[in-house]
Design a protein around this motif. Structure first.
Motif, mmCIF file in Angstrom:
data_model
loop_
_atom_site.group_PDB
_atom_site.id
_atom_site.type_symbol
_atom_site.label_atom_id
_atom_site.label_comp_id
_atom_site.label_asym_id
_atom_site.label_seq_id
_atom_site.Cartn_x
_atom_site.Cartn_y
_atom_site.Cartn_z
ATOM 1 N N GLY A 267 1.943 65.397 35.706
ATOM 2 C CA GLY A 267 1.948 66.854 35.710
ATOM 3 C C GLY A 267 0.799 67.447 36.511
ATOM 4 N N PHE A 268 -0.326 66.738 36.567
ATOM 5 C CA PHE A 268 -1.456 67.224 37.375
ATOM 6 C C PHE A 268 -1.118 67.215 38.868
ATOM 7 C CE2 PHE A 268 -3.684 65.675 33.545
ATOM 8 C CZ PHE A 268 -4.403 66.820 33.219
ATOM 9 N N LEU A 269 -0.159 66.394 39.261
ATOM 10 C CA LEU A 269 0.249 66.296 40.660
ATOM 11 C C LEU A 269 1.363 67.266 41.011
ATOM 12 C CD1 LEU A 269 0.512 62.388 40.832
ATOM 13 C CD2 LEU A 269 -1.464 63.776 41.459
ATOM 14 N N THR A 270 2.214 67.563 40.032
ATOM 15 C CA THR A 270 3.451 68.278 40.349
ATOM 16 C C THR A 270 3.484 69.727 39.902
ATOM 17 O OG1 THR A 270 4.472 67.528 38.281
ATOM 18 C CG2 THR A 270 4.758 66.123 40.228
ATOM 19 N N GLU A 271 2.752 70.093 38.842
ATOM 20 C CA GLU A 271 2.907 71.427 38.250
ATOM 21 C C GLU A 271 1.944 72.438 38.876
ATOM 22 O OE1 GLU A 271 3.048 71.510 33.970
ATOM 23 O OE2 GLU A 271 3.882 69.479 33.877
ATOM 24 N N THR A 272 1.975 72.529 40.190
ATOM 25 C CA THR A 272 1.014 73.409 40.867
ATOM 26 C C THR A 272 1.463 74.863 40.895
ATOM 27 O OG1 THR A 272 -0.167 73.788 42.932
ATOM 28 C CG2 THR A 272 2.052 72.879 43.115
ATOM 29 N N ASP A 273 0.499 75.770 40.747
ATOM 30 C CA ASP A 273 0.729 77.192 40.956
ATOM 31 C C ASP A 273 0.041 77.688 42.218
ATOM 32 O OD1 ASP A 273 2.201 77.795 38.536
ATOM 33 O OD2 ASP A 273 0.312 77.482 37.462
ATOM 34 N N THR A 274 -0.757 76.854 42.834
ATOM 35 C CA THR A 274 -1.592 77.291 43.960
ATOM 36 C C THR A 274 -1.303 76.547 45.256
ATOM 37 O OG1 THR A 274 -3.311 75.693 43.360
ATOM 38 C CG2 THR A 274 -3.468 77.891 42.389
ATOM 39 N N GLY A 275 -0.368 75.603 45.231
ATOM 40 C CA GLY A 275 -0.160 74.780 46.409
ATOM 41 C C GLY A 275 -1.215 73.693 46.498
ATOM 42 N N TYR A 276 -1.317 73.063 47.663
ATOM 43 C CA TYR A 276 -2.211 71.922 47.853
ATOM 44 C C TYR A 276 -3.138 72.184 49.038
ATOM 45 C CZ TYR A 276 1.361 69.697 44.954
ATOM 46 O OH TYR A 276 2.257 69.397 43.948
ATOM 47 N N VAL A 277 -4.425 71.888 48.839
ATOM 48 C CA VAL A 277 -5.414 72.044 49.906
ATOM 49 C C VAL A 277 -6.089 70.696 50.131
ATOM 50 C CG1 VAL A 277 -7.475 73.250 50.688
ATOM 51 C CG2 VAL A 277 -5.798 74.447 49.260
ATOM 52 N N ASN A 278 -6.006 70.196 51.348
ATOM 53 C CA ASN A 278 -6.610 68.909 51.700
ATOM 54 C C ASN A 278 -8.103 69.096 51.945
ATOM 55 O OD1 ASN A 278 -5.969 66.045 52.443
ATOM 56 N ND2 ASN A 278 -6.933 66.669 54.362
ATOM 57 N N ARG A 279 -8.953 68.332 51.221
ATOM 58 C CA ARG A 279 -10.400 68.486 51.332
ATOM 59 C C ARG A 279 -11.074 67.115 51.512
ATOM 60 N NH1 ARG A 279 -11.444 73.657 50.436
ATOM 61 N NH2 ARG A 279 -10.299 74.882 48.878
ATOM 62 N N PRO A 280 -11.163 66.627 52.751
ATOM 63 C CA PRO A 280 -11.956 65.407 52.970
ATOM 64 C C PRO A 280 -13.412 65.677 52.637
ATOM 65 C CG PRO A 280 -11.330 66.426 55.060
ATOM 66 C CD PRO A 280 -10.611 67.178 53.985
ATOM 67 N N LEU A 281 -14.080 64.715 52.016
ATOM 68 C CA LEU A 281 -15.460 64.889 51.572
ATOM 69 C C LEU A 281 -16.427 64.319 52.607
ATOM 70 C CD1 LEU A 281 -15.125 63.917 47.804
ATOM 71 C CD2 LEU A 281 -14.816 66.160 48.892
ATOM 72 N N PHE A 282 -17.418 65.118 52.972
ATOM 73 C CA PHE A 282 -18.413 64.730 53.972
ATOM 74 C C PHE A 282 -19.794 64.715 53.339
ATOM 75 C CE2 PHE A 282 -14.849 66.249 56.406
ATOM 76 C CZ PHE A 282 -14.855 65.483 57.570
ATOM 77 N N ALA A 283 -20.701 63.971 53.976
ATOM 78 C CA ALA A 283 -22.089 63.930 53.524
ATOM 79 C C ALA A 283 -22.999 63.720 54.721
ATOM 80 C CB ALA A 283 -22.292 62.810 52.502
ATOM 81 N N LEU A 284 -24.219 64.211 54.615
ATOM 82 C CA LEU A 284 -25.226 63.950 55.642
ATOM 83 C C LEU A 284 -25.793 62.548 55.456
ATOM 84 C CD1 LEU A 284 -27.110 67.369 55.702
ATOM 85 C CD2 LEU A 284 -25.957 66.301 57.661
#
Length: 380
Positions: A267-284
């Motif tokens: 349900g955490f994968l499918t029951e979206t109300d906001t759509g999906y935003v891809n966020r690759p994580l970066f670091a210095l």
């Protein structure tokens, strides 16, 4: 104290930059904050933050905003749960007692609290810094995307991961950590999404196993923010032929990745109300240091971008801002103040960044479930 007025320009109206401005103004020091957003409401500010005693809480007290923060904070948000990939609750820590722990607050509420504390006109919206031109003796001319210019005796780079101010001090650029989050969200979660809401509890739920993870975070207003984590190439969606603008395609790709996880977690994968935003994580790079340069310094992600598994990003940024402002109030010359500040900032940042790198490495590893449980139960 009699001194020549210093023109201080803070670039970026995030928690660190706003804290710096607030503490400066409490000491009677003039400051201007420039931000690229068109207005304070132009962009969603993200999820919930826990304010930690030695950093975020310290900064709020220095800013004179502790009581106002208390009226907005959610102590119940400190509940922490660890679930197995089958959906079983492996660990469930109730929030600490009143006056203890790290109370939660939504990022947007924290930003509004800081903005409302500043003198009118402190923040100049729609001012995206394009470049800073050295004028000598530490002074710079700032050129903004809207065509305006201004001059500053001190530039404070609080402009985040892709800081333009950083370029004046360092050649370092953020690098991909190997982990991507896909963010989604559930509105009116308790009534519209009762099963994921029950699993989340009142705070944060994590399920980590074999280079995959789910993090669900309770926000105010009945919203749950969900992060679907994967150790994966940065271009995972291109390799899989997934169009990130098509929610159904993203949903199907995530379900395929988590196919052998328990149905209760789907349900955490499918029951979206906001759509999906891809966020690759970066670091210095760790450590990120620079040679002291008159008229310029950094704070927050501009100085020490690290993975969110440090749990310290915004907290450190706020402590940075408070420390820099206090140093500027205490020293008659701004360069002396910045030198004193950076002697504290750089070793503190290096230690936190090392911990963050270790945190994300263990959270997204083949044995991440065992490591997470050992950490939470104190067996590590």
């Amino acid at each position: 104290m009699n001194r020549t007025p210093t023109r201080i320009a803070v670039i970026g109206a995030g928690p660190g930059g706003l804290t710096c401005a607030r503490v400066l103004q409490r000491h009677g020091v003039e400051v201007t904050v420039h931000d690229l957003d068109a207005s304070r409401t132009a962009r969603n500010q993200g999820g919930s933050l826990d304010m930690q005693p030695g950093t975020g809480q310290y900064a709020l007290r220095a800013a004179g905003l502790w009581e106002e923060f208390g009226a907005l904070a959610r102590p119940e948000g400190e509940q922490m749960r660890l679930l197995g990939r089958d959906g079983r609750i492996l660990f469930d820590a109730a929030p600490p007692g009143e006056g203890q722990g790290n109370p939660e607050i939504d990022r947007g509420q924290l930003r509004d609290l800081l903005l409302d504390s500043l003198d009118p006109g402190t923040v100049q919206w729609g001012h995206k810094l394009e470049r800073a031109e050295p004028l000598g003796a530490g002074r710079h001319r700032l050129r903004f995307g809207n065509g305006e210019t201004s001059e500053a005796d001190l530039i404070v780079g609080a402009d985040g991961a892709w800081s333009r101010v950083r370029r004046l001090l360092s050649d370092a650029v953020p690098v991909y950590t190997g982990v991507t989050f896909v963010e989604t969200g559930l509105n009116e979660a308790d009534t519209r999404h009762p099963e994921p809401a029950a699993l989340t509890g009142q705070g944060t739920m994590m399920a980590l196993d074999d280079n995959l993870g789910l993090v669900a975070q309770r926000n105010s207003g009945g919203h749950i923010r969900v992060y679907v984590g994967m150790r994966t190439p940065e271009d995972w969606h291109r390799r899989a032929g997934v169009d990130l603008t098509e929610p159904a395609a993203v949903r199907a790709a995530l379900l395929e990745r988590f196919a052998d996880w328990g149905p209760a977690l789907h349900g955490f994968l499918t029951e979206t109300d906001t759509g999906y935003v891809n966020r690759p994580l970066f670091a210095l790079p760790v450590p990120h240091t620079w040679e002291h340069t008159e008229g310029v310094t950094l704070l927050g992600d501009a100085a020490h971008l690290m993975s969110p598994f440090s749990g310290m990003g915004a907290n450190l940024a706020m402590r940075d801002g408070a420390d820099l402002a206090q140093a500027l109030a205490d020293h008659p010359e701004p360069d002396e103040a910045v030198t004193a500040y950076e002697k504290i900032l750089l070793p503190r940042s290096a230690e936190a960044a090392e911990g963050a790198a270790e945190g994300i490495a263990s959270a997204f590893a083949p044995d991440s479930a065992e490591q997470a449980l050992a950490h939470m139960t104190g067996r590590h």
